[in-house]
Each structure stands twice: as structure tokens, then as C-alpha cells.
Design a protein around this motif. Structure first.
Motif, PDB file in Angstrom:
ATOM      1  N   SER A 188      -4.329  -6.601   0.392  1.00 50.17           N
ATOM      2  CA  SER A 188      -4.196  -4.986   0.819  1.00 50.17           C
ATOM      3  C   SER A 188      -5.389  -4.397   0.066  1.00 50.17           C
ATOM      4  O   SER A 188      -6.304  -4.817  -0.307  1.00 50.17           O
ATOM      5  CB  SER A 188      -2.775  -4.864   0.128  1.00 50.17           C
ATOM      6  OG  SER A 188      -2.396  -3.600   0.323  1.00 50.17           O
ATOM      7  N   ARG A 189      -4.890  -3.037   0.145  1.00 48.96           N
ATOM      8  CA  ARG A 189      -5.889  -1.894  -0.445  1.00 48.96           C
ATOM      9  C   ARG A 189      -5.571  -0.725  -0.980  1.00 48.96           C
ATOM     10  O   ARG A 189      -4.507  -0.643  -0.263  1.00 48.96           O
ATOM     11  CB  ARG A 189      -7.180  -1.738   0.649  1.00 48.96           C
ATOM     12  CG  ARG A 189      -7.272  -1.033   1.658  1.00 48.96           C
ATOM     13  CD  ARG A 189      -6.524  -1.747   2.760  1.00 48.96           C
ATOM     14  NE  ARG A 189      -7.250  -2.971   3.311  1.00 48.96           N
ATOM     15  CZ  ARG A 189      -6.415  -4.264   3.703  1.00 48.96           C
ATOM     16  NH1 ARG A 189      -5.215  -3.919   3.905  1.00 48.96           N
ATOM     17  NH2 ARG A 189      -7.301  -5.237   3.902  1.00 48.96           N
ATOM     18  N   ILE A 190      -5.874  -0.171  -1.817  1.00 53.03           N
ATOM     19  CA  ILE A 190      -5.646   1.199  -2.168  1.00 53.03           C
ATOM     20  C   ILE A 190      -6.668   2.118  -1.526  1.00 53.03           C
ATOM     21  O   ILE A 190      -7.737   1.808  -1.813  1.00 53.03           O
ATOM     22  CB  ILE A 190      -5.466   1.377  -3.675  1.00 53.03           C
ATOM     23  CG1 ILE A 190      -4.526   0.410  -4.103  1.00 53.03           C
ATOM     24  CG2 ILE A 190      -4.999   2.954  -4.106  1.00 53.03           C
ATOM     25  CD1 ILE A 190      -4.777   0.210  -5.960  1.00 53.03           C
ATOM     26  N   VAL A 191      -6.217   3.241  -0.893  1.00 56.64           N
ATOM     27  CA  VAL A 191      -7.055   4.194  -0.609  1.00 56.64           C
ATOM     28  C   VAL A 191      -6.820   5.381  -1.552  1.00 56.64           C
ATOM     29  O   VAL A 191      -5.592   5.868  -1.779  1.00 56.64           O
ATOM     30  CB  VAL A 191      -6.940   4.709   0.879  1.00 56.64           C
ATOM     31  CG1 VAL A 191      -7.631   6.037   1.318  1.00 56.64           C
ATOM     32  CG2 VAL A 191      -7.154   3.610   1.653  1.00 56.64           C
ATOM     33  N   ALA A 192      -7.825   6.029  -2.306  1.00 58.18           N
ATOM     34  CA  ALA A 192      -7.544   7.219  -3.052  1.00 58.18           C
ATOM     35  C   ALA A 192      -8.621   8.437  -2.725  1.00 58.18           C
ATOM     36  O   ALA A 192      -9.652   8.151  -2.263  1.00 58.18           O
ATOM     37  CB  ALA A 192      -8.035   6.983  -4.529  1.00 58.18           C
ATOM     38  N   TRP A 193      -8.065   9.424  -2.795  1.00 55.99           N
ATOM     39  CA  TRP A 193      -8.812  10.684  -2.374  1.00 55.99           C
ATOM     40  C   TRP A 193      -8.670  11.809  -3.525  1.00 55.99           C
ATOM     41  O   TRP A 193      -7.421  11.858  -4.038  1.00 55.99           O
ATOM     42  CB  TRP A 193      -8.713  11.135  -0.849  1.00 55.99           C
ATOM     43  CG  TRP A 193      -6.951  11.450  -0.618  1.00 55.99           C
ATOM     44  CD1 TRP A 193      -6.776  12.796  -0.496  1.00 55.99           C
ATOM     45  CD2 TRP A 193      -6.003  10.763  -0.176  1.00 55.99           C
ATOM     46  NE1 TRP A 193      -5.281  12.864  -0.378  1.00 55.99           N
ATOM     47  CE2 TRP A 193      -4.782  11.597  -0.122  1.00 55.99           C
ATOM     48  CE3 TRP A 193      -5.836   9.263  -0.251  1.00 55.99           C
ATOM     49  CZ2 TRP A 193      -3.681  11.285   0.438  1.00 55.99           C
ATOM     50  CZ3 TRP A 193      -4.394   9.046   0.211  1.00 55.99           C
ATOM     51  CH2 TRP A 193      -3.644   9.765   0.432  1.00 55.99           C
ATOM     52  N   SER A 194      -9.498  12.745  -3.451  1.00 57.24           N
ATOM     53  CA  SER A 194      -9.412  13.774  -4.226  1.00 57.24           C
ATOM     54  C   SER A 194     -10.053  15.043  -3.540  1.00 57.24           C
ATOM     55  O   SER A 194     -11.185  14.758  -2.696  1.00 57.24           O
ATOM     56  CB  SER A 194     -10.158  13.482  -5.692  1.00 57.24           C
ATOM     57  OG  SER A 194     -10.034  14.462  -6.494  1.00 57.24           O
ATOM     58  N   PHE A 195      -9.661  16.030  -4.255  1.00 57.24           N
ATOM     59  CA  PHE A 195     -10.331  17.717  -3.656  1.00 57.24           C
ATOM     60  C   PHE A 195     -11.183  18.101  -4.540  1.00 57.24           C
ATOM     61  O   PHE A 195     -11.585  19.247  -4.297  1.00 57.24           O
ATOM     62  CB  PHE A 195      -9.231  18.469  -3.035  1.00 57.24           C
ATOM     63  CG  PHE A 195      -8.318  17.835  -1.798  1.00 57.24           C
ATOM     64  CD1 PHE A 195      -8.760  18.074  -0.709  1.00 57.24           C
ATOM     65  CD2 PHE A 195      -7.331  17.182  -2.086  1.00 57.24           C
ATOM     66  CE1 PHE A 195      -8.061  17.424   0.474  1.00 57.24           C
ATOM     67  CE2 PHE A 195      -6.480  16.620  -1.161  1.00 57.24           C
ATOM     68  CZ  PHE A 195      -6.765  16.728   0.096  1.00 57.24           C
ATOM     69  N   THR A 196     -11.370  17.174  -5.488  1.00 55.81           N
ATOM     70  CA  THR A 196     -12.552  17.663  -6.418  1.00 55.81           C
ATOM     71  C   THR A 196     -13.863  16.807  -6.727  1.00 55.81           C
ATOM     72  O   THR A 196     -13.708  15.452  -6.624  1.00 55.81           O
ATOM     73  CB  THR A 196     -11.983  18.023  -7.871  1.00 55.81           C
ATOM     74  OG1 THR A 196     -11.361  16.875  -8.275  1.00 55.81           O
ATOM     75  CG2 THR A 196     -11.027  19.047  -7.680  1.00 55.81           C
ATOM     76  N   GLU A 197     -14.820  17.155  -6.949  1.00 56.35           N
ATOM     77  CA  GLU A 197     -15.910  16.258  -7.038  1.00 56.35           C
ATOM     78  C   GLU A 197     -16.096  15.677  -8.474  1.00 56.35           C
ATOM     79  O   GLU A 197     -16.483  14.585  -8.535  1.00 56.35           O
ATOM     80  CB  GLU A 197     -17.490  16.924  -6.663  1.00 56.35           C
ATOM     81  CG  GLU A 197     -17.322  17.343  -5.183  1.00 56.35           C
ATOM     82  CD  GLU A 197     -18.762  17.953  -4.903  1.00 56.35           C
ATOM     83  OE1 GLU A 197     -19.197  18.464  -6.074  1.00 56.35           O
ATOM     84  OE2 GLU A 197     -19.163  17.872  -3.825  1.00 56.35           O
ATOM     85  N   ASN A 198     -15.502  16.230  -9.285  1.00 57.40           N
ATOM     86  CA  ASN A 198     -15.565  15.928 -10.752  1.00 57.40           C
ATOM     87  C   ASN A 198     -14.316  15.211 -11.209  1.00 57.40           C
ATOM     88  O   ASN A 198     -13.508  15.940 -11.740  1.00 57.40           O
ATOM     89  CB  ASN A 198     -15.915  16.959 -11.766  1.00 57.40           C
ATOM     90  CG  ASN A 198     -17.346  17.651 -11.605  1.00 57.40           C
ATOM     91  OD1 ASN A 198     -18.317  16.781 -11.274  1.00 57.40           O
ATOM     92  ND2 ASN A 198     -17.477  18.979 -11.527  1.00 57.40           N
ATOM     93  N   THR A 199     -13.996  14.086 -10.684  1.00 59.86           N
ATOM     94  CA  THR A 199     -12.726  13.823 -11.075  1.00 59.86           C
ATOM     95  C   THR A 199     -12.581  12.674 -12.141  1.00 59.86           C
ATOM     96  O   THR A 199     -11.623  12.262 -12.713  1.00 59.86           O
ATOM     97  CB  THR A 199     -12.182  12.613  -9.713  1.00 59.86           C
ATOM     98  OG1 THR A 199     -13.295  11.544  -9.628  1.00 59.86           O
ATOM     99  CG2 THR A 199     -11.860  13.461  -8.420  1.00 59.86           C
TER     100      THR A 199
END
Length: 325
Positions: free
Chosen positions: A314-325
Motif C-alpha cells: 500500500s502507500r500513503i499520499v500526503a499533501w500540504s498547502f504550505t511549503e514550510n511543513t
């Protein structure tokens, strides 16, 4: 190290098949911090849950193991794992609900911890300063339980099913370590994921989700049939659907791809309230469309984290709307 198959005989003379183990005996696909990388102490598990002994049988490899095709055996095993390895003695929920495999569920939390540590010079943040949001926590409440035990994080856990929320509340009540660490919220808006559960001004370090896989009941039944057949080597035309959970846990209109698309679309409205949005993705071929929707939603950072237990990848997809996470 090269991987090899071994057979372990415990003190009771019960043989346990080891698959996907390294030469050192560790389960090669589990996260390095996973408490179940070593073979289960089956004697200790049976001592904790004596009923397990009634569910020993030869598996398709010809060695004696737990009858993983039997829902009662699977539940007893995972109750024993949670009690023995994690110190959670009271984990009861309705028989119709999904029985989550503890090792795989724990890996999701460990990979999230690694993700958060990227912003803290490799040091995993622990304690109540970290707050997670579990989407679709289910009657078992498994992700918040593991997150509290492993890292002492706080959680908000949501579900669309009032019965699941009621079951989760009883688990919290019956395990002292969980008291004051997990808040439960019912998602009352049909078709919504984050709306009406994330409150104004509230902030989360991450959200997590194991989406329903299937679009229809027929698809869920076929998936259960494949799982049972793989475990037993026998063809069953009418497997017990309870082996894999109830309708809310398994089925959503449009299946997993549509659910994740909705999650991505809604996440942009809460971009400033959650540092990382994450979800499990069951199939590699879903990723192309997921990346397309994330680009459309203007996510600035996207990561895909591979994970696997046994023969399942399986896999986890992670996303953020900031560049400095």
C-alpha cells in the motif's frame, strides 16, 4: 539482508509460518519501530486470550497457525496483540465491524511520525502538542488508540455512523490511557469529510484516513472472497462479509477514488488549519488521478510513502498547502 521463509515452533509445539522475514527473523516490510516486527509470542497471546487456542489449524502452507479466514479468530488475535504489545486490555466492538490488523495500522502512525519529524531535525514530536484528525475512525478507534500509546498524541476522531461513535466512546471509557486524549465527533453532513468536523480556528498537525475501498456491495463481496481464498487456498462463493466489515466501512458511492477526490477538494478549504492531509491509497494505478486532483487543488507539497505488510503493498499520499511543513 536477503529474505527467507522460516518456520518457528513455540513452547506449545505450535508452528507459525514466517513470510517476508529477513535472515534475522524480522518482518522485512514493517516499519523499524513496529512492535510486531518479530514473530508473535503465540504462547503469551493464547494466555491472554485462551479462546485463540480453539482457532488453530493448518494453513495453506501446511503449518499450524491462526485461522485467519475466521472472523472470530482474527478478532481474538488482534485483541491479544493490542493487549499484550500495546497495553490496551479492553478493546470490544460489535462483531459486524471491521477488525483492523494491528501491525499494518501501526505502520501508518509510524510513517506519519517520520513525516512530522522532517520539520524537527529528525526528532519525532511527542505529547499533546501534536493533534491528529482521524477520518472514519470506525467502531474500533484503532488509529487514535495506537497514536496515543506510541506517541502520546491527541486526536479528534470522526465517523458518519452514530453506532461507531458510541462503540469508540465505550473503548475510551474502558481504557484509562485514552481518557482525555481523544475527542469523538459525528459527521452529520452526508458526503462531507472535513466540513462541519473541523471547527473554526482549530488546527491539526495531520489528518489520516483509510478510505472505503468499494463502490458497491457486490464489489465488496468479491474483495472478501479473494481475501478468504488467498488465506485458505479454498474457493468460497459466499464468504462472510463480516470478515471485512460493515457497509459504511467498506462501501462508498464511487469507491475509493471518488472518496479521495472529495477529500482533496475539501482539504483546500481547510489549508490553513491542517499541516498535512494524508490518506491510504490501496492501488498504485489510482495515483495518477490523485496527483492530477492535488495539482488542481494547488497543493504545494505532495509526498507518496510506500508501506506494506506481508504480501500486501500500500502507500500513503500526503499533501500540504504550505511549503514550510
Amino acid at each position: 539482508m536477503s529474505s527467507s521463509k522460516k518456520t518457528h515452533t513455540n513452547r506449545s509445539g505450535v508452528k507459525n509460518p514466517r513470510q517476508d522475514f529477513t535472515a534475522s527473523g524480522l518482518k522485512s516490510k514493517l516499519h523499524a519501530r513496529n512492535r510486531n516486527r518479530e514473530p508473535y509470542d503465540l504462547d503469551a497471546l493464547i494466555e491472554l486470550k485462551p479462546g485463540l487456542k480453539e482457532h488453530l489449524k493448518p494453513n495453506k502452507y501446511g503449518t499450524t497457525s491462526i485461522d485467519f479466514a475466521n472472523p472470530k479468530a482474527v478478532k481474538l488475535l488482534n485483541q491479544a496483540l493490542l493487549g499484550f504489545y500495546y497495553g490496551i486490555p479492553n478493546w470490544e466492538f460489535p462483531e459486524a465491524n471491521l477488525v483492523p490488523p494491528i501491525p499494518g495500522r501501526a505502520d501508518y502512525l509510524h510513517y506519519l511520525a517520520d513525516l512530522l519529524a522532517e520539520s524537527t531535525n529528525g526528532k519525532i514530536p511527542q505529547g499533546k502538542e501534536i493533534k491528529g484528525l482521524d477520518i472514519g475512525t470506525g467502531a474500533s478507534l484503532i488509529y487514535p488508540i495506537l497514536g496515543v500509546v506510541e506517541y502520546d498524541w491527541d486526536f479528534v476522531a470522526t465517523d458518519i455512523d452514530p453506532r461507531a461513535i458510541a462503540s469508540a466512546a465505550k473503548i475510551i471509557e474502558n481504557n484509562t490511557i485514552l481518557n482525555s486524549k481523544i475527542e469523538l465527533r459525528l459527521q452529520e453532513t452526508k458526503g462531507s469529510i472535513f466540513k462541519n468536523v473541523i471547527k473554526p480556528g482549530e488546527a491539526f498537525d495531520f489528518s489520516m484516513c483509510n478510505p472505503p475501498f468499494h463502490a458497491t456491495r457486490d464489489a465488496a463481496t468479491q474483495g472478501t472472497r479473494r481475501k478468504v481464498n488467498n488465506l485458505t487456498g479454498n474457493q468460497q462463493s459466499t464468504p462472510d462479509l463480516n470478515f471485512s466489515g460493515n457497509q459504511n466501512e467498506l462501501i462508498t458511492p464511487g469507491g475509493e477514488p471518488k472518496f479521495i477526490k472529495t477529500m482533496i477538494r475539501e482539504s483546500s478549504a481547510f489549508a490553513e488549519q491542517c499541516r498535512w492531509f494524508t490518506t491510504l491509497v490501496s492501488r498504485q494505478d489510482y495515483l495518477k488521478d490523485i496527483y492530477k486532483h492535488l495539482k488542481r487543488a494547488e497543493a504545494l507539497t505532495v509526498k507518496t510513502i510506500p508501506m506494506g505488510t506481508g504480501n500486501k503493498i500500500s502507500r500513503i499520499v500526503a499533501w500540504s498547502f504550505t511549503e514550510n511543513t
